[in-house]
Design a protein around this motif. Structure first.
Motif, PDB file in Angstrom:
ATOM      1  N   CYS A 293     109.707  18.121  65.846  1.00 40.97           N
ATOM      2  CA  CYS A 293     109.010  17.104  66.574  1.00 40.97           C
ATOM      3  C   CYS A 293     109.128  15.759  65.857  1.00 40.97           C
ATOM      4  CB  CYS A 293     107.533  17.446  66.658  1.00 40.97           C
ATOM      5  SG  CYS A 293     107.105  18.562  68.000  1.00 40.97           S
ATOM      6  N   CYS A 419     104.514  26.123  64.125  1.00 41.10           N
ATOM      7  CA  CYS A 419     103.812  25.190  63.236  1.00 41.10           C
ATOM      8  C   CYS A 419     102.297  25.277  63.366  1.00 41.10           C
ATOM      9  CB  CYS A 419     104.314  23.768  63.427  1.00 41.10           C
ATOM     10  SG  CYS A 419     103.988  23.045  65.031  1.00 41.10           S
ATOM     11  N   GLU A 479     104.218  22.374  73.096  1.00 41.54           N
ATOM     12  CA  GLU A 479     105.407  21.991  73.860  1.00 41.54           C
ATOM     13  C   GLU A 479     106.027  23.207  74.552  1.00 41.54           C
ATOM     14  OE1 GLU A 479     108.201  23.214  72.244  1.00 41.54           O
ATOM     15  OE2 GLU A 479     107.290  23.521  70.303  1.00 41.54           O
TER      16      GLU A 479
HETATM   17 FE1  SF3 Z   1     105.857  22.793  66.305  1.00 38.50          FE
HETATM   18 FE2  SF3 Z   1     106.840  20.605  67.395  1.00 38.50          FE
HETATM   19 FE3  SF3 Z   1     105.802  23.668  68.779  1.00 38.50          FE
HETATM   20 FE4  SF3 Z   1     108.207  24.985  66.661  1.00 38.50          FE
HETATM   21  S1  SF3 Z   1     107.461  21.467  65.546  1.00 38.50           S
HETATM   22  S2  SF3 Z   1     106.230  24.887  67.054  1.00 38.50           S
HETATM   23  S3  SF3 Z   1     105.154  21.723  68.127  1.00 38.50           S
END
Ligand code: SF3
Ligand code: SF4
Length: 536
Positions: A293, A419, A479
């Motif tokens: 992200c 995350c 997301e």
């Molecule tokens: Fe996190 Fe963006 Fe979804 Fe890969 S880095 S899990 S929000």
């Protein structure tokens, strides 16, 4: 819908209804959102062209997968690269159906789809199509990472077309609903493919302690989910005096045996993506964003932010794939010299944390501990597993997850991936007979491990139904990769998943009711209430 932009694909969308102004909460500008719509409309026309084409080549699937991945939240903010992607999609369509553009009585079959039709559709149709679209955007991320390692699957590729085709052509809820469920089913295959790609290339993740402090050399911070990028960066930094640190979703790279041989692979720096403005500033050296992200950078470190792959940000240098530029069919190959030379001129990172965190509990490692885990369940030392996988985000309401983890009784074990873990992976939650109370399987991309573990436990305990296991699901989404993980769990038959901090804006009341009635999906309330409810 006469709005500057319309986007409601992520959890932080304005007012839990949609971002409609000059920019979204994520920082995506209205122009970028419209270009993403144009790209999606072009991808639908490509899917229509595939339907009429005689032979499909690898490049068609690559364009389709990369195009979808580009539109995932926080991947690309770069209008120029999205325009370039649109041109690639159009060129691919032209190659597949060259006669269409010259046809004197066009049937319109390969025309580009106007996304306003979707955003203005009946709310249930819009909801089902959004579930399909956001699901395949997430799945495209997995397929992209697998294909970078030369792992592909014809059935998965074909399904991207089928799903895009339905978004463009299908208008009945009765036929769209089964497609929603099929997105989850195919994603299980896609996640298995990525798991195979990662573990055959880099080995099975194993229990690993990861340093969260720093050393006194200049460093490069690598973020996102792309392990091949990390591998190339580690190779190219050997002997340069530059250290490499992971950030956010790249943390689980430390668990793979293949990366342990690099002496300059120091540890993990910082936390989940949304804290990057402070943490990137303190890092002092260059940062390589391989995927989401990205947070729009501050001027203080913008010149240190580099992107690669599908990621992009205007004004930040993008490192391309040399093999693609050379037209070579070999594995992805990139030259990170410019980042390494940049790092040499930077100060070492400022220490923001110290100590170690533990992870590496992907399916092979957990199954190696199966006897110990089963004995703990049988003796009552472990009463419940709580799956707390998914995403983290900046909303204050996510403090719920820290409180929830803290207040869980000592006879529970958290299974995590993604995350989301940063909300509790540095708490001192202890262990149960040597089994840590937080078992981190890896990235969101590794959520497949949690499904494998559940299915194996079902087999070991001789149960008929995965819902009879002592597992509860409290998933945090942000997301589209979390959307696709949710659909995959539904495809596995998992019921009573709790999704938070808020339910997706793109679920219409009727679609939400179907998910509640058929799968028992629910939201969250307070940590105390939920612990009482989930563990009763
Ligand atoms: Fe996190 Fe963006 Fe979804 Fe890969 S880095 S899990 S929000
Ligand atoms: Fe809004 Fe999320 Fe779309 Fe960004 S990705 S514009 S925050 S809904």
């Amino acid at each position: 819908m006469d709005k500057k932009m319309f986007c409601f694909q992520c959890e932080q969308t304005v007012g839990c209804t949609g971002c409609t102004g000059n920019a979204g909460v994520c920082g995506k500008k209205a122009d970028t959102a419209r270009l993403q719509d144009e790209l999606t409309g072009a991808l639908i026309s490509l899917a229509r062209a595939v339907d009429g084409a005689e032979t499909i080549s690898k490049s068609t699937w690559q364009v389709m997968i990369e195009g979808l991945f580009t539109t995932v939240t926080n991947v690309s903010f770069d209008d120029a690269s999205i325009k370039n992607m649109i041109q690639k999609v159009r060129a691919e369509r032209e190659r597949l159906v060259p006669d269409c553009s010259k046809c004197l009585s066009p049937c319109g079959k390969t025309d580009e789809y106007d996304m306003q039709q979707l955003w203005n559709a009946d709310e249930d149709i819009r909801s089902l199509k959004s579930l399909i679209l956001f699901g395949i955007r997430g799945m495209a991320a997995y397929a992209y990472h697998a294909s970078v390692l030369n792992y592909e699957d014809a059935e998965i590729n074909r399904f991207f077309c089928e799903a895009l085709f339905k978004i463009g052509y299908e208008e009945s809820a009765e036929t769209l609903l089964p497609t929603v469920l099929k997105v989850g089913e195919i994603n299980l295959k896609c996640m298995a493919l990525l798991d195979k790609a990662n573990t055959e290339t880099y080995g099975n993740p194993e229990i690993t302690k990861v340093n969260i402090g720093v050393r006194n050399n200049p460093g490069i911070l690598i973020s996102g989910h792309d392990l091949r990028d990390l591998e190339m960066l580690l190779e190219q930094t050997q002997g340069t005096g530059v250290d490499v640190y992971t950030h956010s979703e790249m943390l689980p790279a430390h668990y793979y045996p293949a990366f342990k041989k690099y002496q300059n692979f120091v540890g993990n720096y910082g936390n989940a993506w949304w804290k990057q403005k402070d943490e990137f500033e303190a890092f002092h050296g260059p940062i390589l964003m391989t995927t989401n992200c990205i947070v729009p950078p501050k001027d203080s470190y913008k010149d240190r932010l580099y992107t690669t792959g599908a990621a992009g940000y205007p004004g930040c240098q993008h490192i391309g794939d040399i093999s693609a530029e050379n037209g070579s069919a070999s594995a992805v190959n990139k030259d990170f010299t410019v980042i390494i030379e940049h790092a040499k001129k930077c100060a070492p990172p400022a220490q923001i944390e110290e100590g170690e965190i533990i992870g590496g509990f992907a399916h092979a490692q957990v199954l190696a501990l199966a006897d110990q885990i089963v004995a703990a369940v049988k003796s009552g030392s472990i009463k419940k597993f709580v799956v707390m996988a998914g995403c983290d985000g900046r909303m204050k309401s996510r403090e719920y997850y820290t409180e929830f983890a803290q207040k869980l009784p000592g006879d529970t074990v958290i299974l995590t991936a993604g995350c989301a873990k940063y909300r509790y992976n540095k708490l001192a939650l202890g262990d149960i007979n040597g089994i840590p109370r937080v078992l981190d399987a890896g990235q969101c991309n590794d959520s497949y491990s949690l499904a494998v573990i559940a299915l194996k436990l079902k087999e070991i305990f001789g149960l008929d139904d995965v819902n009879q296991l002592p597992i509860v699901y409290n998933i945090a989404w942000y997301e589209q990769k979390a959307v696709i993980v949710l659909l995959a769990l539904l495809a596995l038959g998992v019921k009573h998943i709790h999704l938070g901090p808020t339910l997706p804006a793109f679920l219409s009341p009727n679609v939400r009711n179907v998910l509640i009635e058929q799968f028992g999906i629910g939201g969250i309330s307070t940590a105390d209430e939920d612990i009482m409810k989930f563990l009763s």
